[in-house]
Design a protein around this motif. Structure first.
Motif, PDB file in Angstrom:
ATOM      1  N   ASP A  66      37.379  33.335  -8.865  1.00 21.12           N
ATOM      2  CA  ASP A  66      36.455  33.120  -9.781  1.00 21.12           C
ATOM      3  C   ASP A  66      35.294  32.907  -9.076  1.00 21.12           C
ATOM      4  OD1 ASP A  66      35.643  32.709 -12.450  1.00 21.12           O
ATOM      5  OD2 ASP A  66      34.966  30.707 -12.093  1.00 21.12           O
ATOM      6  N   ARG A  70      32.276  35.151  -8.755  1.00 23.29           N
ATOM      7  CA  ARG A  70      30.388  35.244  -9.904  1.00 23.29           C
ATOM      8  C   ARG A  70      29.541  34.304  -8.979  1.00 23.29           C
ATOM      9  NH1 ARG A  70      31.543  34.415 -15.105  1.00 23.29           N
ATOM     10  NH2 ARG A  70      30.021  32.757 -14.973  1.00 23.29           N
ATOM     11  N   GLU A 318      24.922  35.722 -19.482  1.00 24.57           N
ATOM     12  CA  GLU A 318      25.994  36.171 -19.411  1.00 24.57           C
ATOM     13  C   GLU A 318      26.519  35.193 -17.849  1.00 24.57           C
ATOM     14  OE1 GLU A 318      27.835  40.360 -17.446  1.00 24.57           O
ATOM     15  OE2 GLU A 318      25.366  40.303 -18.196  1.00 24.57           O
ATOM     16  N   ASP A 321      27.228  32.016 -18.586  1.00 24.37           N
ATOM     17  CA  ASP A 321      28.614  31.497 -19.619  1.00 24.37           C
ATOM     18  C   ASP A 321      28.863  30.412 -20.937  1.00 24.37           C
ATOM     19  OD1 ASP A 321      30.938  32.158 -20.538  1.00 24.37           O
ATOM     20  OD2 ASP A 321      31.934  31.001 -19.461  1.00 24.37           O
ATOM     21  N   PRO A 323      27.731  31.078 -24.604  1.00 21.78           N
ATOM     22  CA  PRO A 323      27.453  32.299 -25.545  1.00 21.78           C
ATOM     23  C   PRO A 323      26.357  32.244 -26.449  1.00 21.78           C
ATOM     24  CG  PRO A 323      28.167  29.900 -26.515  1.00 21.78           C
ATOM     25  CD  PRO A 323      27.935  29.898 -25.037  1.00 21.78           C
TER      26      PRO A 323
END
Length: 436
Positions: A66, A70, A318, A321, A323
């Motif tokens: 991950d 990222r 984004e 992360d 919302p």
């Protein structure tokens, strides 16, 4: 990193070179078998190979995979952990994962000396930075920057370094623009300073002066003053840690936009509410743009600022992360809010922005929920009770969704009767009462 990625045999023929050690010897043909610096596809091939390694071994190394997807920028990994144990685990997973693809991470750096000691103990080599108060320079290429970004490990702060080359005369348009191009501010933390330099470029183009000609004395005077003031940026400090924790009660993004007849800008802050109720606010990023040479009205520039903020918020949300329900964008322009309330097809880049309560233009669902709880409305209680039920019943108050309108413009209706005894087909009676 490039030299660790092998090119397919059928493509290696396109990377042929000729070479000879001695002019008296014959020229020999060679094929470069790995990704080569300077080719257009090199950055993509290197990053793709890195991501493919993470994808192939994601089940075996979930944490590291991950992070690769990222938190890598080309061949540089910029990551972190909440505890020393998590940091050691990340190091071991990352090293094992990348070794699967032949990639070896080097030049480890951290603000925690215990972590660095553990890393170099596992690497079986001495810490090259041991007992050194050495800052880490953050950059995108090997170009020497006038204004560079560095990480002060001892204080865990980000700061700017200023390297002004000697100024030689004559001061021409070419030299000024060359200096501006070497201002490094990727996240816009010193946007008010950088936008001043951008305005200088616009002023130079408006005057029509040639590349190797001297501009007017007032422009040169302003530029020399600006150049000297850049040295004061060495006093600028920004904490690297945003005070975020895994158990925070609330994490929100708040963006602000504004405009003038010279430029428009957008800035985003992170607001954190910890479990103990402490509130921390940190600057995340900003963007600026110079106003067009052709005169544009202030409201339209304010709208450009709103569009710029919408893009910036979406990008940051984004990456972090977060919302959309926890993002808020703010503008003080009532004209912009009115424009954003128009039909979606007329909003352009602001398609996802809504004008809800006259101050912020994102988060319509939250504003509607607050609307339902207003005691001033005669039907507010009915609405609240209706929302509590899972299945709509005869007489319930419902909100009629319309994809062509922002949520603030959706109508309320009361379920009147079933059509043809089918529970899925209902007849609605629009309510004339307005909810304030």
């Amino acid at each position: 990193m490039y030299r660790m990625v092998r090119v397919a045999d059928e493509d290696a023929d396109f990377q042929r070179i000729v070479w000879r050690e001695d002019p008296a010897k014959e020229v020999q043909d060679y094929k470069l078998l790995t990704v080569t610096f300077g080719t257009a596809a090199a950055p993509y091939l290197a990053v793709k190979a890195l991501n493919q390694v993470a994808k192939d071994h994601k089940m075996e190394f979930p944490l590291a995979a991950d992070k690769v997807e990222r938190e890598f920028y080309m061949d540089d990994l910029m990551s972190g952990a909440q505890t020393l144990e998590q940091g050691i685990k990340l190091y071991k997973e990352m090293s094992a994962l990348l070794k699967k693809g032949g990639f070896l991470l080097q030049k480890w750096s951290s603000n925690n000396q215990d972590l660095i000691t553990e890393i170099y103990r596992n690497e079986k080599q001495p810490d090259p930075n041991n007992n050194e108060d050495k800052n880490l320079e953050i950059k995108e290429d090997n170009i020497v920057k006038i204004l560079g970004l560095t990480w002060n490990k001892s204080h865990d702060e980000l700061q700017y370094s200023v390297k002004l080359p000697p100024l030689s005369k004559p001061i021409t348009k070419r030299k000024i623009i060359s200096d501006v191009a070497r201002l490094f501010d990727p996240l816009g933390w010193i946007a008010p300073c950088v936008i001043t330099a951008k305005v200088f470029i616009q002023r130079l183009w408006i005057t029509g002066v040639g590349w190797d000609e001297e501009p007017s004395t007032d422009i040169i005077g302003d530029w020399l003053k600006y150049r000297e003031e850049l040295l004061q940026l060495t006093n600028f400090r920004l904490p690297r840690w945003l005070k975020t924790r895994m158990d925070d009660s609330l994490v929100e993004l708040h963006g602000f936009c504004d405009a003038s007849n010279v430029a428009y800008a957008a800035v985003v802050y992170l607001r954190i509410v910890s479990t103990s109720g402490d509130i921390h606010v940190n600057l995340i990023g900003a963007k600026t743009k110079v106003a067009p040479v052709k005169q544009v009205s202030i409201p339209r520039l304010e709208l450009c600022g709103a569009a710029l903020l919408a893009k910036l918020l979406a990008e940051i949300a984004e990456v972090m992360d977060i919302p959309k329900t926890q993002t808020r964008a703010w503008t003080d322009s009532t004209v912009v809010l009115a424009w954003l309330n128009k039909h979606p097809t007329r909003r352009g880049h602001c398609l996802e922005l809504y004008s809800d309560n006259g101050t912020n233009f994102v988060g319509a669902s939250k504003e509607l929920r607050e609307l339902f709880n207003l005691e001033k409305s005669t039907i507010a209680q009915e609405i609240a009770e209706s929302l509590a039920t899972q299945e709509p019943q005869i007489g319930d108050i419902v909100l009629i969704k319309d994809d062509d309108l922002p949520p603030a413009k959706w109508l309320f209706g009361r379920i009147d009767r079933n059509i043809q005894d089918q529970t899925t087909l209902l007849e609605l009676q629009l309510l004339n009462a307005k909810v304030h």
